[in-house]
Write a protein that holds these residues in place. Structure first.
Motif, PDB file in Angstrom:
ATOM      1  N   THR A   3     -67.806  14.307 -69.344  1.00  0.00           N
ATOM      2  CA  THR A   3     -67.834  15.631 -69.966  1.00  0.00           C
ATOM      3  C   THR A   3     -68.321  16.718 -69.013  1.00  0.00           C
ATOM      4  OG1 THR A   3     -70.042  15.154 -70.836  1.00  0.00           O
ATOM      5  CG2 THR A   3     -68.166  14.672 -72.270  1.00  0.00           C
ATOM      6  N   THR A   4     -68.993  16.318 -67.916  1.00  0.00           N
ATOM      7  CA  THR A   4     -69.531  17.293 -66.975  1.00  0.00           C
ATOM      8  C   THR A   4     -69.335  16.797 -65.550  1.00  0.00           C
ATOM      9  OG1 THR A   4     -71.253  17.910 -68.569  1.00  0.00           O
ATOM     10  CG2 THR A   4     -71.581  18.590 -66.280  1.00  0.00           C
ATOM     11  N   LEU A   5     -68.888  17.689 -64.670  1.00  0.00           N
ATOM     12  CA  LEU A   5     -68.782  17.401 -63.237  1.00  0.00           C
ATOM     13  C   LEU A   5     -69.634  18.428 -62.502  1.00  0.00           C
ATOM     14  CD1 LEU A   5     -67.515  15.966 -60.775  1.00  0.00           C
ATOM     15  CD2 LEU A   5     -65.607  17.585 -60.931  1.00  0.00           C
ATOM     16  N   ALA A   6     -70.534  17.940 -61.637  1.00  0.00           N
ATOM     17  CA  ALA A   6     -71.445  18.822 -60.915  1.00  0.00           C
ATOM     18  C   ALA A   6     -71.347  18.553 -59.417  1.00  0.00           C
ATOM     19  CB  ALA A   6     -72.883  18.620 -61.391  1.00  0.00           C
ATOM     20  N   VAL A   7     -71.273  19.632 -58.633  1.00  0.00           N
ATOM     21  CA  VAL A   7     -71.183  19.525 -57.175  1.00  0.00           C
ATOM     22  C   VAL A   7     -72.059  20.612 -56.570  1.00  0.00           C
ATOM     23  CG1 VAL A   7     -69.653  19.399 -55.174  1.00  0.00           C
ATOM     24  CG2 VAL A   7     -68.771  18.816 -57.447  1.00  0.00           C
ATOM     25  N   SER A   8     -72.813  20.256 -55.557  1.00  0.00           N
ATOM     26  CA  SER A   8     -73.680  21.229 -54.895  1.00  0.00           C
ATOM     27  C   SER A   8     -73.674  20.973 -53.392  1.00  0.00           C
ATOM     28  CB  SER A   8     -75.115  21.116 -55.430  1.00  0.00           C
ATOM     29  OG  SER A   8     -75.988  21.970 -54.731  1.00  0.00           O
ATOM     30  N   GLY A   9     -73.380  22.023 -52.618  1.00  0.00           N
ATOM     31  CA  GLY A   9     -73.455  21.936 -51.166  1.00  0.00           C
ATOM     32  C   GLY A   9     -72.269  21.307 -50.495  1.00  0.00           C
ATOM     33  N   LEU A  37     -62.860  20.423 -55.173  1.00  0.00           N
ATOM     34  CA  LEU A  37     -63.311  19.807 -56.425  1.00  0.00           C
ATOM     35  C   LEU A  37     -62.644  18.451 -56.626  1.00  0.00           C
ATOM     36  CD1 LEU A  37     -65.288  20.568 -58.647  1.00  0.00           C
ATOM     37  CD2 LEU A  37     -63.373  21.455 -59.976  1.00  0.00           C
ATOM     38  N   TYR A  38     -61.364  18.373 -56.267  1.00  0.00           N
ATOM     39  CA  TYR A  38     -60.651  17.094 -56.329  1.00  0.00           C
ATOM     40  C   TYR A  38     -61.309  16.068 -55.403  1.00  0.00           C
ATOM     41  CZ  TYR A  38     -56.921  13.670 -55.639  1.00  0.00           C
ATOM     42  OH  TYR A  38     -56.208  12.494 -55.538  1.00  0.00           O
ATOM     43  N   ARG A  39     -61.619  16.491 -54.180  1.00  0.00           N
ATOM     44  CA  ARG A  39     -62.254  15.580 -53.231  1.00  0.00           C
ATOM     45  C   ARG A  39     -63.630  15.136 -53.712  1.00  0.00           C
ATOM     46  NH1 ARG A  39     -61.076  18.491 -47.369  1.00  0.00           N
ATOM     47  NH2 ARG A  39     -58.886  17.847 -47.140  1.00  0.00           N
ATOM     48  N   ALA A  40     -64.333  16.029 -54.392  1.00  0.00           N
ATOM     49  CA  ALA A  40     -65.648  15.666 -54.915  1.00  0.00           C
ATOM     50  C   ALA A  40     -65.535  14.521 -55.930  1.00  0.00           C
ATOM     51  CB  ALA A  40     -66.312  16.882 -55.560  1.00  0.00           C
ATOM     52  N   LEU A  41     -64.517  14.579 -56.774  1.00  0.00           N
ATOM     53  CA  LEU A  41     -64.294  13.479 -57.717  1.00  0.00           C
ATOM     54  C   LEU A  41     -63.963  12.184 -56.975  1.00  0.00           C
ATOM     55  CD1 LEU A  41     -62.279  14.893 -60.767  1.00  0.00           C
ATOM     56  CD2 LEU A  41     -64.285  13.407 -60.866  1.00  0.00           C
ATOM     57  N   LEU A  97     -73.567  15.244 -55.622  1.00  0.00           N
ATOM     58  CA  LEU A  97     -72.414  14.983 -56.474  1.00  0.00           C
ATOM     59  C   LEU A  97     -72.894  14.289 -57.736  1.00  0.00           C
ATOM     60  CD1 LEU A  97     -70.238  13.311 -53.684  1.00  0.00           C
ATOM     61  CD2 LEU A  97     -69.971  15.670 -54.452  1.00  0.00           C
ATOM     62  N   GLY A  98     -72.332  14.640 -58.878  1.00  0.00           N
ATOM     63  CA  GLY A  98     -72.750  13.975 -60.093  1.00  0.00           C
ATOM     64  C   GLY A  98     -71.806  14.213 -61.249  1.00  0.00           C
ATOM     65  N   PHE A  99     -71.948  13.386 -62.269  1.00  0.00           N
ATOM     66  CA  PHE A  99     -71.185  13.560 -63.498  1.00  0.00           C
ATOM     67  C   PHE A  99     -72.014  13.058 -64.674  1.00  0.00           C
ATOM     68  CE2 PHE A  99     -70.112   9.205 -62.323  1.00  0.00           C
ATOM     69  CZ  PHE A  99     -70.150   8.531 -63.538  1.00  0.00           C
ATOM     70  N   LEU A 308     -60.135   7.121 -66.253  1.00  0.00           N
ATOM     71  CA  LEU A 308     -59.909   8.475 -65.742  1.00  0.00           C
ATOM     72  C   LEU A 308     -58.752   8.450 -64.764  1.00  0.00           C
ATOM     73  CD1 LEU A 308     -60.810  11.477 -65.271  1.00  0.00           C
ATOM     74  CD2 LEU A 308     -62.278  10.593 -63.444  1.00  0.00           C
ATOM     75  N   MET A 309     -57.801   9.375 -64.949  1.00  0.00           N
ATOM     76  CA  MET A 309     -56.694   9.535 -64.009  1.00  0.00           C
ATOM     77  C   MET A 309     -56.702  10.971 -63.502  1.00  0.00           C
ATOM     78  SD  MET A 309     -52.551   8.928 -64.459  1.00  0.00           S
ATOM     79  CE  MET A 309     -52.772   7.242 -65.024  1.00  0.00           C
ATOM     80  N   VAL A 310     -56.641  11.125 -62.175  1.00  0.00           N
ATOM     81  CA  VAL A 310     -56.690  12.446 -61.554  1.00  0.00           C
ATOM     82  C   VAL A 310     -55.436  12.630 -60.712  1.00  0.00           C
ATOM     83  CG1 VAL A 310     -58.095  14.045 -60.213  1.00  0.00           C
ATOM     84  CG2 VAL A 310     -59.201  12.166 -61.426  1.00  0.00           C
ATOM     85  N   LEU A 311     -54.737  13.734 -60.946  1.00  0.00           N
ATOM     86  CA  LEU A 311     -53.502  14.027 -60.210  1.00  0.00           C
ATOM     87  C   LEU A 311     -53.648  15.354 -59.489  1.00  0.00           C
ATOM     88  CD1 LEU A 311     -52.588  12.909 -63.353  1.00  0.00           C
ATOM     89  CD2 LEU A 311     -50.529  12.495 -62.013  1.00  0.00           C
ATOM     90  N   ASN A 312     -53.328  15.344 -58.207  1.00  0.00           N
ATOM     91  CA  ASN A 312     -53.433  16.548 -57.386  1.00  0.00           C
ATOM     92  C   ASN A 312     -52.047  17.139 -57.165  1.00  0.00           C
ATOM     93  OD1 ASN A 312     -54.607  18.538 -55.804  1.00  0.00           O
ATOM     94  ND2 ASN A 312     -54.519  17.324 -53.941  1.00  0.00           N
ATOM     95  N   GLU A 313     -51.812  18.313 -57.739  1.00  0.00           N
ATOM     96  CA  GLU A 313     -50.539  19.032 -57.630  1.00  0.00           C
ATOM     97  C   GLU A 313     -49.337  18.127 -57.943  1.00  0.00           C
ATOM     98  OE1 GLU A 313     -50.200  21.234 -54.023  1.00  0.00           O
ATOM     99  OE2 GLU A 313     -52.074  22.307 -54.317  1.00  0.00           O
ATOM    100  N   PRO A 314     -49.284  17.581 -59.135  1.00  0.00           N
ATOM    101  CA  PRO A 314     -48.153  16.705 -59.482  1.00  0.00           C
ATOM    102  C   PRO A 314     -46.824  17.438 -59.529  1.00  0.00           C
ATOM    103  CG  PRO A 314     -49.427  17.242 -61.433  1.00  0.00           C
ATOM    104  CD  PRO A 314     -50.199  17.763 -60.263  1.00  0.00           C
TER     105      PRO A 314
END
Length: 385
Positions: A3-9, A37-41, A97-99, A308-314
């Motif tokens: 439900t939450t994605l957090a990235v810092s630095g 953001l994609y790379r962070a995941l 990095l966190g979720f 979880l499925m993540v697609l980059n520029e499908p």
């Protein structure tokens, strides 16, 4: 579900917290931070595979991946009253990095290695934490790492137990401390993270692996490069939603149908029958857009959906007429697993809005920093060093 994605630095993500829904679209102009953001995941997923430090090192090391701007951007700078300039750092060098999710949450804090280490580009893991629920809390943490020490909370009595005091700064507790018993929750979360699936390298060029003859074997999950497309489609037809497969092809290419060819015990292939043609076309004959659509069909109709499925520029290589069909596929997939789509295609986003409810995260960059001004950031707390 996350439900939450957090990235810092990390790169342009100086401090970003965004919500994720069942179907989330991350969008924005070129250079706004979508890829970061994609790379962070992906980096979070690499933690569960034991490849986090190696992946960051391959990006050029921690110094290349870190936020390149000042530690803070003051109001005066944003108002143009003062120039952007470096300041004396108050906190340690940190990439976090966190979720958080409905069941578990995880965060990792990386920093610079010790000066005597022979590989100065490799980041060092300073802190890790895992907890129950969406947000880190003193009573919800069940696994904690500070420096080389890792401790787990007992399942029965809730007391802390020291697991090790000698964990390498380049190894994660996710891979090295998961065990039955007190580490069972850690083990469960590791396996859930390993199940995340990413698609960003589905090739459609003339030498693409998908265009070559393939061994027809049970393939419930399409490979990252699409080399096993024919076998994956055959598996969907055999044990998956064959009706959805037929519908996806018919909706995109009216009057067309797929045929799996070749001996099931040897090399085979996939053929597309199209209205008006006297013979079907093999994968080597298909256009880049048609082949890419079929690759996405195989990925999204997998009979073994991930968490979880993540697609980059499908939408890459797809004609605009195919975007409504892709949106239908994405909406259908989100009913079986959580889907995150990184895209800058407004027609696809419009089609997704029509296909169902989506969570939209629109990124913008200001003074080199990525933000999501139209999104309400969920509550988030980082573990302290």
């Amino acid at each position: 579900m996350i439900t939450t994605l957090a990235v810092s630095g990390y790169r342009s993500l100086r401090d970003l917290v965004v919500p994720l829904g069942r179907l989330t679209v991350i969008t924005g102009a070129n250079g706004s931070g979508k890829t970061s953001l994609y790379r962070a995941l992906r980096l979070l997923a690499e933690t569960a595979q034991g490849r986090l430090v190696a992946t960051l090192a391959a990006e050029g090391g921690l110094s290349s991946a870190l936020w390149a701007g000042p530690e803070t951007v003051s109001r005066a700078v944003r108002a143009g009253e003062r120039p952007v300039q470096g300041t004396v750092r108050k906190g340690p060098v940190s990439l976090r990095l966190g979720f958080g999710g409905d069941a578990f949450g995880f965060a990792v804090d990386l920093g610079m290695p010790s000066r005597e280490h022979p590989f100065p580009l490799d980041p060092a893991i300073k802190v890790e934490a895992m907890w129950n629920g969406e947000r880190l809390g003193r009573l919800s943490v069940f696994a904690e790492r500070r420096g080389p020490s890792v401790r787990l909370r007992g399942v029965r009595n809730g007391a802390w137990r020291e697991v090790t005091e000698r964990l390498s700064p380049f190894d994660s507790m996710v891979t090295h401390c998961a065990e039955p018993g007190d580490g069972a929750e850690l083990l469960t979360l590791r396996e859930r993270m390993r199940d995340w699936r990413f698609y960003d390298a589905l090739r459609t060029d003339p030498d693409a692996p998908a265009r070559r003859p393939q061994m027809m074997t049970f393939t419930p999950v399409l490979g990252g490069d699409g080399a096993d497309l024919a076998a994956a489609i055959a598996t969907v037809a055999a044990i998956g939603d064959a009706a959805a497969l037929e519908e996806a092809v018919e909706h995109a290419f009216p009057g067309s149908r797929l045929e799996v060819g070749g001996d099931v015990a040897g090399p085979g292939g996939l053929r597309l029958h199209q209205h008006g043609l006297l013979r079907p076309l093999g994968l080597a004959e298909l256009s880049d857009g048609t082949l890419r659509y079929l690759l996405l069909v195989a990925a999204l109709l997998s009979p073994r959906p991930p968490e979880l499925m993540v697609l980059n520029e499908p939408e890459a290589s797809l004609h605009p007429s195919l975007l409504p069909s892709l949106a239908r596929l994405l909406a259908r997939a989100s009913r079986r697993c959580q889907v995150v789509v990184v895209s800058h295609s407004e027609p696809l986003i419009d089609a997704l809005r029509e296909a169902g409810v989506i969570e939209e995260v629109r990124l913008e960059k200001s003074f080199g920093e990525t933000g999501a001004p139209g999104v309400e950031a969920p509550g988030w707390d980082w573990p302290r060093r």
